[in-house]
Design an enzyme around this catalytic site. Structure first.
Site, PDB file in Angstrom:
ATOM      1  CB  CYS A 153      31.212 107.107  10.748  1.00 23.12           C
ATOM      2  SG  CYS A 153      29.953 107.258   9.482  1.00 23.12           S
ATOM      3  CB  CYS A 200      28.143 104.203   9.286  1.00 28.89           C
ATOM      4  SG  CYS A 200      28.294 104.744  10.975  1.00 28.89           S
ATOM      5  CE  LYS A 207      25.760  99.576   8.856  1.00 29.72           C
ATOM      6  NZ  LYS A 207      25.599  99.868  10.257  1.00 29.72           N
ATOM      7  CE1 TYR A 211      21.675 100.820  16.155  1.00 32.85           C
ATOM      8  CE2 TYR A 211      22.156 100.486  18.474  1.00 32.85           C
ATOM      9  CZ  TYR A 211      21.509 101.190  17.472  1.00 32.85           C
ATOM     10  OH  TYR A 211      20.713 102.253  17.785  1.00 32.85           O
ATOM     11  CD  GLU A 238      23.854  97.389  11.771  1.00 31.07           C
ATOM     12  OE1 GLU A 238      22.993  98.275  11.801  1.00 31.07           O
ATOM     13  OE2 GLU A 238      25.081  97.647  11.701  1.00 31.07           O
ATOM     14  CG  HIS A 271      -3.001 102.914  -2.323  1.00 31.89           C
ATOM     15  ND1 HIS A 271      -2.963 101.928  -1.357  1.00 31.89           N
ATOM     16  CD2 HIS A 271      -3.590 102.367  -3.414  1.00 31.89           C
ATOM     17  CE1 HIS A 271      -3.526 100.834  -1.837  1.00 31.89           C
ATOM     18  NE2 HIS A 271      -3.907 101.064  -3.084  1.00 31.89           N
ATOM     19  CD  GLU A 330      -1.402 102.244   1.459  1.00 36.69           C
ATOM     20  OE1 GLU A 330      -2.488 102.836   1.422  1.00 36.69           O
ATOM     21  OE2 GLU A 330      -0.958 101.577   0.517  1.00 36.69           O
TER      22      GLU A 330
HETATM   23  P1  NDP Z   1      26.001  97.091  21.846  1.00 39.85           P
HETATM   24  O1  NDP Z   1      26.249  97.715  23.153  1.00 39.85           O
HETATM   25  O2  NDP Z   1      24.853  97.523  21.012  1.00 39.85           O
HETATM   26  O3  NDP Z   1      25.905  95.517  22.014  1.00 39.85           O
HETATM   27  C1  NDP Z   1      26.872  94.781  22.688  1.00 39.85           C
HETATM   28  C2  NDP Z   1      26.385  93.364  22.771  1.00 39.85           C
HETATM   29  O4  NDP Z   1      27.396  92.533  23.328  1.00 39.85           O
HETATM   30  C3  NDP Z   1      25.157  93.226  23.669  1.00 39.85           C
HETATM   31  O5  NDP Z   1      24.315  92.270  23.085  1.00 39.85           O
HETATM   32  C4  NDP Z   1      25.757  92.723  24.978  1.00 39.85           C
HETATM   33  O6  NDP Z   1      24.872  91.937  25.716  1.00 39.85           O
HETATM   34  C5  NDP Z   1      26.890  91.848  24.468  1.00 39.85           C
HETATM   35  N1  NDP Z   1      27.979  91.704  25.426  1.00 39.85           N
HETATM   36  C6  NDP Z   1      28.622  92.679  26.108  1.00 39.85           C
HETATM   37  N2  NDP Z   1      29.597  92.146  26.880  1.00 39.85           N
HETATM   38  C7  NDP Z   1      29.567  90.818  26.671  1.00 39.85           C
HETATM   39  C8  NDP Z   1      30.309  89.723  27.192  1.00 39.85           C
HETATM   40  N3  NDP Z   1      31.284  89.919  28.065  1.00 39.85           N
HETATM   41  N4  NDP Z   1      30.005  88.475  26.755  1.00 39.85           N
HETATM   42  C9  NDP Z   1      28.998  88.294  25.855  1.00 39.85           C
HETATM   43  N5  NDP Z   1      28.259  89.279  25.347  1.00 39.85           N
HETATM   44  C10 NDP Z   1      28.535  90.538  25.751  1.00 39.85           C
HETATM   45  O7  NDP Z   1      27.378  97.258  21.071  1.00 39.85           O
HETATM   46  P2  NDP Z   1      27.793  97.079  19.568  1.00 39.85           P
HETATM   47  O8  NDP Z   1      29.221  96.710  19.635  1.00 39.85           O
HETATM   48  O9  NDP Z   1      26.857  96.198  18.815  1.00 39.85           O
HETATM   49  O10 NDP Z   1      27.638  98.552  18.994  1.00 39.85           O
HETATM   50  C11 NDP Z   1      28.243  99.662  19.669  1.00 39.85           C
HETATM   51  C12 NDP Z   1      27.479 100.924  19.398  1.00 39.85           C
HETATM   52  O11 NDP Z   1      27.709 101.346  18.081  1.00 39.85           O
HETATM   53  C13 NDP Z   1      25.961 100.780  19.502  1.00 39.85           C
HETATM   54  O12 NDP Z   1      25.490 100.944  20.804  1.00 39.85           O
HETATM   55  C14 NDP Z   1      25.479 101.858  18.598  1.00 39.85           C
HETATM   56  O13 NDP Z   1      25.345 103.039  19.347  1.00 39.85           O
HETATM   57  C15 NDP Z   1      26.571 102.000  17.567  1.00 39.85           C
HETATM   58  N6  NDP Z   1      26.179 101.390  16.291  1.00 39.85           N
HETATM   59  C16 NDP Z   1      25.093 101.870  15.615  1.00 39.85           C
HETATM   60  C17 NDP Z   1      24.714 101.313  14.416  1.00 39.85           C
HETATM   61  C18 NDP Z   1      23.511 101.841  13.699  1.00 39.85           C
HETATM   62  O14 NDP Z   1      23.045 102.929  14.029  1.00 39.85           O
HETATM   63  N7  NDP Z   1      22.958 101.113  12.747  1.00 39.85           N
HETATM   64  C19 NDP Z   1      25.447 100.212  13.822  1.00 39.85           C
HETATM   65  C20 NDP Z   1      26.555  99.766  14.612  1.00 39.85           C
HETATM   66  C21 NDP Z   1      26.894 100.349  15.789  1.00 39.85           C
HETATM   67  P3  NDP Z   1      23.754  92.601  26.699  1.00 39.85           P
HETATM   68  O15 NDP Z   1      22.631  93.037  25.827  1.00 39.85           O
HETATM   69  O16 NDP Z   1      23.370  91.448  27.570  1.00 39.85           O
HETATM   70  O17 NDP Z   1      24.426  93.693  27.422  1.00 39.85           O
END
Ligand code: NDP
Length: 452
Positions: free
Chosen positions: A42, A47, A50, A177, A181, A435, A440
């Site tokens: 984080c 976080c 980022k 995410y 982002e 307002h 709102e």
């Molecule tokens: P996520 O699990 O959110 O997303 C992973 C993405 O990668 C999905 O779109 C998935 O597709 C895709 N993917 C997985 N494997 C492959 C592959 N082999 N080939 C192509 N695409 C693939 O993970 P992130 O890395 O984005 O984030 C990890 C975690 O970190 C999040 O779940 C969240 O909990 C936390 N986080 C929170 C944030 C916040 O609160 N603002 C900010 C950043 C991270 P599919 O959908 O098809 O599975």
């Protein structure tokens, strides 16, 4: 039997540091080992940097809007090295704060990698060996990159903060995410962004209407979002970048390729399985409701358990662990109705169920409004914001709230309190509007948009 420590924590991220400090405050003798930088994902590579990059990237729109209000300003260029060195200094400062917090609370901490020798013994790579009555594993996770030839030049979110120069073009792979982002951040910083997502729509699991609006706006902002698309083949081309062939037939050399394809729990090489700690399919530590593993003296919190992978959740899990083990008050962390935000541009704030998930569960009413915000509309932008409530027909409770708007993260934090308290639609209706604000609309929607 006497131990060197009452508690030894492996991992100095959000969950581990909080648990160590709170345990020490009960009078327990606490040790902690961190192999990398104190503060964990984080603070050091997640976080915090980022969000600072989100801020940095948002100024382009601010300059444009300012002109819309009559200011005589020109956009200019981001001085990336200047921003990066300030960012690094800020992370150094925060790392120091975390170290001081631990020292100040009486935790003995070690800059070392720790592995488990037995259910009560940790061995550090410095050669030191300690016994502890309880061991807490809080080692977090790391980016997962699909195994593919030619991906050696590709980066992940770990490296994005350390680029010497900003690339001219980048391909971001993933639709979660992190991918979404960073697509927005880099686009805002002036990088030409292409995003490949293998599914039909990014941000799977979020409310369909909300993620649809985010995706639409990302495209309008200039991100080439290619859904239903993945990498077929890639090849490092040295200085020129990385050549990528997509499933959509495209072939192109990008300056940089970033994988944001999920994260993997950090459980490798810790000696967990040899001791009987059960791991799941993705390598996550299996724990019960109190964060206890199959080995009674070993507990685990945070991303390494792959429950809800968010910093504030790891912190809650760490505190519930201390309450259970050191205060004799068995406390299970509450994973229900956690509000969160995706810091895309526009932001998405969410709590509770999506319309789709709620409709599967029970009969619902959907209240939804989409409009141009006063501030942006005056500046000449035609961006729409979205405010949406999902209401149970039976109990009238708000089952979900979804906001796509500037500052949606700030708004959803406050809505989260009401929803967590079990607020009904009528409680929202009784609340007088503030307002003129965007939020709102959350208390002025009178007629359901649809029922399901
Ligand atoms: P996520 O699990 O959110 O997303 C992973 C993405 O990668 C999905 O779109 C998935 O597709 C895709 N993917 C997985 N494997 C492959 C592959 N082999 N080939 C192509 N695409 C693939 O993970 P992130 O890395 O984005 O984030 C990890 C975690 O970190 C999040 O779940 C969240 O909990 C936390 N986080 C929170 C944030 C916040 O609160 N603002 C900010 C950043 C991270 P599919 O959908 O098809 O599975």
């Amino acid at each position: 039997m006497s131990f060197d420590f009452d508690l030894f924590v492996i991992g100095g991220g959000s969950g581990g540091v909080r648990a160590a400090r709170v345990a020490a405050a009960t009078g327990a003798k606490v040790g902690l080992a961190e192999e990398s930088r104190m503060g964990g994902t984080c603070v050091i590579r997640g976080c915090v940097p980022k969000k600072l990059m989100v801020f940095a990237s948002s100024y382009r729109e601010v300059f444009n809007d300012a002109r819309g209000y009559g200011w005589d300003v020109t956009n200019g260029e981001l001085d990336w090295p200047a921003f990066k060195s300030k960012l690094e200094a800020e992370l150094d400062r925060l790392e120091g704060v975390y170290q001081k917090l631990l020292t100040g609370s009486g935790v003995k901490w070690y800059a070392a990698r720790a592995v488990l020798d037995d259910p009560h013994t940790v061995r550090l790579d410095s050669g030191e060996v300690f016994t502890a009555k309880h061991i807490l594993v809080a080692t977090g996770g790391r980016p997962f990159v699909p195994d593919m030839d030619g991906c050696e030049q590709a980066i992940t979110s770990n490296e994005i903060f350390h680029l010497k120069t900003l690339p001219k073009s980048i391909l971001i792979v993933g639709g979660g995410y992190i991918a979404s982002e960073f697509a927005c951040i880099l686009n805002g910083l002036g990088v030409e962004v292409t995003q490949f997502y293998r599914g039909a729509q990014i941000l799977r699991g979020f409310d369909d209407e909300a993620r649809g609006l985010v995706a639409e706006k990302m495209q309008e902002n200039g991100i080439a979002l290619c859904t239903g698309t993945n990498v077929v083949e890639m090849e490092a081309r040295g200085e020129a970048g990385t050549w990528v062939k997509g499933t959509d037939g495209s072939e192109r050399v990008y300056d940089q390729v970033m994988f944001a394809t999920g994260r993997t729990p950090n459980t490798g090489g810790l000696g967990l399985e040899d001791l009987g700690v059960e791991l799941g399919r993705r390598g996550e530590i299996k724990v019960d409701a109190y964060s206890q593993t199959a080995v009674p003296s070993i507990y685990a919190v945070g991303d390494v358990t792959d429950r809800v992978n968010l910093t504030p959740v790891a912190i809650r899990e760490g505190m519930a662990f201390v309450e259970t083990v050191f205060n004799g008050n068995p406390t299970a962390p509450d994973h229900d109705l956690i509000a969160s935000a995706v810091f895309t541009q526009p932001e998405l704030g969410t709590v509770g169920l999506s319309e789709e998930a709620a409709a599967e569960q029970e009969p619902i009413e959907v209240y939804c409004t989409s409009f141009k915000s006063m501030q942006q509309s005056f500046a000449g932008r035609d961006d729409r914001v979205l405010m949406k409530l999902i209401v149970s027909q039976a109990t009238r409770k708000i089952l979900g709230c979804h906001i796509v708007a500037p500052q949606a993260g700030e708004m959803i934090q406050l809505v989260g309190i009401a929803v967590k308290m079990g607020a009904t639609k009528e409680d929202f209706d009784r609340t007088v509007a503030v307002h003129p604000t965007m939020a709102e609309e959350l208390v002025t929607m009178k007629t359901p948009t649809r029922t399901a």
